[in-house]
Design a protein around this motif. Sequence first.
Motif, mmCIF file in Angstrom:
data_model
loop_
_atom_site.group_PDB
_atom_site.id
_atom_site.type_symbol
_atom_site.label_atom_id
_atom_site.label_comp_id
_atom_site.label_asym_id
_atom_site.label_seq_id
_atom_site.Cartn_x
_atom_site.Cartn_y
_atom_site.Cartn_z
ATOM 1 N N UNK A 48 0.460 15.311 -5.155
ATOM 2 C CA UNK A 48 0.969 14.589 -6.329
ATOM 3 C C UNK A 48 0.199 13.291 -6.534
ATOM 4 N N UNK A 49 -0.112 12.614 -5.429
ATOM 5 C CA UNK A 49 -0.870 11.373 -5.540
ATOM 6 C C UNK A 49 -2.254 11.620 -6.128
ATOM 7 N N UNK A 50 -2.888 12.705 -5.726
ATOM 8 C CA UNK A 50 -4.222 13.023 -6.246
ATOM 9 C C UNK A 50 -4.179 13.250 -7.759
ATOM 10 N N UNK A 51 -3.161 13.955 -8.226
ATOM 11 C CA UNK A 51 -3.015 14.220 -9.665
ATOM 12 C C UNK A 51 -2.806 12.923 -10.434
ATOM 13 N N UNK A 58 -8.776 7.648 -14.655
ATOM 14 C CA UNK A 58 -9.554 8.164 -15.787
ATOM 15 C C UNK A 58 -9.136 7.493 -17.098
ATOM 16 N N UNK A 59 -7.842 7.345 -17.300
ATOM 17 C CA UNK A 59 -7.325 6.826 -18.563
ATOM 18 C C UNK A 59 -7.349 5.292 -18.630
ATOM 19 N N UNK A 60 -7.174 4.648 -17.468
ATOM 20 C CA UNK A 60 -7.094 3.178 -17.451
ATOM 21 C C UNK A 60 -7.983 2.633 -16.335
ATOM 22 N N UNK A 61 -9.279 2.810 -16.458
ATOM 23 C CA UNK A 61 -10.188 2.450 -15.361
ATOM 24 C C UNK A 61 -10.228 0.963 -15.053
ATOM 25 N N UNK A 62 -9.828 0.122 -15.988
ATOM 26 C CA UNK A 62 -9.903 -1.330 -15.775
ATOM 27 C C UNK A 62 -8.597 -1.937 -15.283
ATOM 28 N N UNK A 63 -7.590 -1.097 -15.036
ATOM 29 C CA UNK A 63 -6.287 -1.597 -14.596
ATOM 30 C C UNK A 63 -6.140 -1.328 -13.098
ATOM 31 N N UNK A 64 -5.736 -2.348 -12.346
ATOM 32 C CA UNK A 64 -5.536 -2.183 -10.900
ATOM 33 C C UNK A 64 -4.473 -1.121 -10.638
ATOM 34 N N UNK A 65 -4.691 -0.305 -9.611
ATOM 35 C CA UNK A 65 -3.767 0.771 -9.252
ATOM 36 C C UNK A 65 -3.355 0.640 -7.796
ATOM 37 N N UNK A 66 -2.052 0.523 -7.583
ATOM 38 C CA UNK A 66 -1.474 0.484 -6.247
ATOM 39 C C UNK A 66 -0.659 1.762 -6.067
ATOM 40 N N UNK A 67 -0.950 2.502 -5.021
ATOM 41 C CA UNK A 67 -0.204 3.731 -4.768
ATOM 42 C C UNK A 67 0.135 3.855 -3.291
ATOM 43 N N UNK A 68 1.318 4.350 -3.012
ATOM 44 C CA UNK A 68 1.801 4.401 -1.633
ATOM 45 C C UNK A 68 0.843 5.141 -0.718
ATOM 46 N N UNK A 69 0.268 6.225 -1.196
ATOM 47 C CA UNK A 69 -0.503 7.090 -0.307
ATOM 48 C C UNK A 69 -1.947 6.658 -0.103
ATOM 49 N N UNK A 78 -3.290 -8.414 -8.072
ATOM 50 C CA UNK A 78 -3.531 -8.440 -9.514
ATOM 51 C C UNK A 78 -2.283 -8.930 -10.224
ATOM 52 N N UNK A 79 -2.488 -9.557 -11.362
ATOM 53 C CA UNK A 79 -1.378 -10.040 -12.179
ATOM 54 C C UNK A 79 -0.663 -8.882 -12.861
ATOM 55 N N UNK A 80 -1.453 -7.946 -13.360
ATOM 56 C CA UNK A 80 -0.931 -6.759 -14.029
ATOM 57 C C UNK A 80 -1.481 -5.531 -13.315
ATOM 58 N N UNK A 81 -0.639 -4.546 -13.045
ATOM 59 C CA UNK A 81 -1.114 -3.380 -12.310
ATOM 60 C C UNK A 81 -0.198 -2.183 -12.500
ATOM 61 N N UNK A 82 -0.766 -1.002 -12.298
ATOM 62 C CA UNK A 82 -0.015 0.242 -12.228
ATOM 63 C C UNK A 82 0.396 0.452 -10.780
ATOM 64 N N UNK A 83 1.599 0.998 -10.576
ATOM 65 C CA UNK A 83 2.070 1.220 -9.209
ATOM 66 C C UNK A 83 2.789 2.565 -9.131
ATOM 67 N N UNK A 84 2.473 3.320 -8.085
ATOM 68 C CA UNK A 84 2.866 4.723 -8.009
ATOM 69 C C UNK A 84 3.498 5.063 -6.662
ATOM 70 N N UNK A 85 4.614 5.781 -6.719
ATOM 71 C CA UNK A 85 5.113 6.512 -5.555
ATOM 72 C C UNK A 85 5.145 7.972 -5.993
ATOM 73 N N UNK A 86 4.186 8.770 -5.535
ATOM 74 C CA UNK A 86 4.074 10.135 -6.056
ATOM 75 C C UNK A 86 5.237 11.040 -5.656
ATOM 76 N N UNK A 87 5.893 10.700 -4.544
ATOM 77 C CA UNK A 87 7.060 11.479 -4.120
ATOM 78 C C UNK A 87 7.984 10.544 -3.352
ATOM 79 N N UNK A 88 8.937 9.975 -4.069
ATOM 80 C CA UNK A 88 9.918 9.088 -3.442
ATOM 81 C C UNK A 88 11.090 9.942 -2.982
ATOM 82 N N UNK A 89 11.497 9.740 -1.737
ATOM 83 C CA UNK A 89 12.550 10.576 -1.173
ATOM 84 C C UNK A 89 11.971 11.731 -0.389
#
Length: 265
Positions: A48-51, A58-69, A78-89
């Motif tokens: 899920x994290x890979x997807x 690809x869609x937001x290459x200039x936005x910082x991305x934080x992901x659990x995995x 970063x002041x503004x960023x995307x943050x992901x938990x691909x499978x919480x629980x």
Amino acid sequence: MNFDRLIPVIRRLALEAGDKIMEIYDADDFEVKVKSDESPVTEADEAADAIISSGLRREFPDVALVTEEQAESHSLSAKNFLIVDPLDGTKEFINRRGDFTVNIAYVEDGVPVRGVVYAPAKGRLFYTQPSGDSVEESGSFKKEAIGKTTPISVSSPDNNALMIVASKSHRDQATEDYISKYKVKDSKSAGSSLKFCLVATGEADIYPRVGRTMEWDTAAGHAVLHGSGGHVVRFDDHSPLTYGKEDYANPFFIAYAPGVELKEA
């Protein structure tokens, strides 16, 4: 950030990740590993994290991305960023209890302003509209076509008969002691970020979390709750819970509908 562009993308990526998670969930068996912090991780978390991460980059290459995995992302600042938990629980997933979610959020100036929470085994999909208001979508969840959406909003709580939701896997004595400070009509347990969504829809009035969480666990649910009129505050001083903290670790917190008379810790 262009929210008209963001929301369809994160909704679609959550659905794509959810499909992959359910493919693994429905298999006869799947691999479970243990991370350095002794928490479990499955091939579903990683797939899920890979997807999601590849789609966001690809869609937001200039936005910082934080992901659990991806541990290397945990040192980003970063002041503004995307943050992901691909499978919480993940524990709910491993035990086949269904209370797991896909979580993607966008944080702006310390506040999760947009997000999506998808519970594929429950068939529930919550997200913020580009306007910031939150909805629950129903139907067959087509990737490229949004189905029927229903606006969601928090309850008008009765402090003499509160509906409380708490963690299914982490409900301990400290949590019970805090809940005992309230006049409770009913108490339910739920896994993952679904607890935020139950407050967002008015199915619960308050969700106290007396235990460790990370920002990727909470950001998407926080955004959905905020978009439905709810609040998330620190457990200790009831100030707003903010994001972009060092190591992305949260203090204890309380998510609730306005009108709940919060008790001191």
